[in-house]
Design an enzyme around this catalytic site. Sequence first.
Site, short mmCIF file in Angstrom:
data_model
loop_
_atom_site.label_atom_id
_atom_site.label_comp_id
_atom_site.label_asym_id
_atom_site.label_seq_id
_atom_site.Cartn_x
_atom_site.Cartn_y
_atom_site.Cartn_z
CG HIS A 16 -0.40 0.26 2.51
ND1 HIS A 16 -1.14 0.56 3.63
CD2 HIS A 16 0.90 0.28 2.95
CE1 HIS A 16 -0.37 0.74 4.66
NE2 HIS A 16 0.87 0.57 4.29
CB CYS A 35 3.46 5.05 5.39
SG CYS A 35 3.94 3.83 6.62
CG HIS A 41 5.33 0.52 2.51
ND1 HIS A 41 4.73 1.72 2.22
CD2 HIS A 41 4.76 0.09 3.66
CE1 HIS A 41 3.86 2.01 3.16
NE2 HIS A 41 3.84 1.03 4.05
CG HIS A 43 2.55 -3.34 6.18
ND1 HIS A 43 3.43 -2.96 7.16
CD2 HIS A 43 2.18 -2.20 5.55
CE1 HIS A 43 3.57 -1.64 7.13
NE2 HIS A 43 2.83 -1.16 6.15
CG ASP A 81 -2.65 -13.46 0.36
OD1 ASP A 81 -1.75 -12.77 0.89
OD2 ASP A 81 -2.54 -14.68 0.13
CG HIS A 82 0.49 -12.59 -2.53
ND1 HIS A 82 0.06 -13.30 -1.42
CD2 HIS A 82 1.80 -12.87 -2.68
CE1 HIS A 82 1.08 -13.98 -0.93
NE2 HIS A 82 2.14 -13.74 -1.67
CD GLU A 126 -0.02 -1.06 8.58
OE1 GLU A 126 -0.73 -0.92 7.58
OE2 GLU A 126 0.34 -0.12 9.31
NI NI Z 1 2.48 0.77 5.56
#
Ligand code: NI
Length: 137
Positions: A16, A35, A41, A43, A81-82, A126
């Site tokens: 995100h 961020c 990037h 998580h 997911d992914h 997260e």
């Molecule tokens: Ni983040």
Amino acid sequence: MPRCSVTRRVHFNAAHRLHNPKQSDEWNRRTYGKCNNPNFHGHNYEMDVTVTGEVSGETGYVMDLDELKRITERVVLSRLDHANLNVDVPWFRDVIPSVENIAVVCWRELRAALPAELALRLRLWETPRNYVEYEGH
Ligand code: NI
């Protein structure tokens, strides 16, 4: 009948970027720091899906946890997911994909898929140190 809370923990990876397009680049950098990195990037999210309700005299269950797993996979994980949340997931077209907002969106989708008599609470991690909780208020 006694009431219990039962929890299934699920996992997903997602990318995100936190960015508010209504604000200046300077505001975004100041507010979100790393961020706000334009190249996104990722998580490793962990989500505890907790349902609360009466223990059935017939099954001894509040809810079959395998069914809760299947519903969570279908309703949430198959979409997140992914994925790149900003780019791939329409839920976040006009919503900043902060961990708070991800939890709220997941809660709404799961709420609609679960029996009405069960209360639903989510805890979304997260990072191993940061989580948010949402139960629909
Ligand atoms: Ni983040």
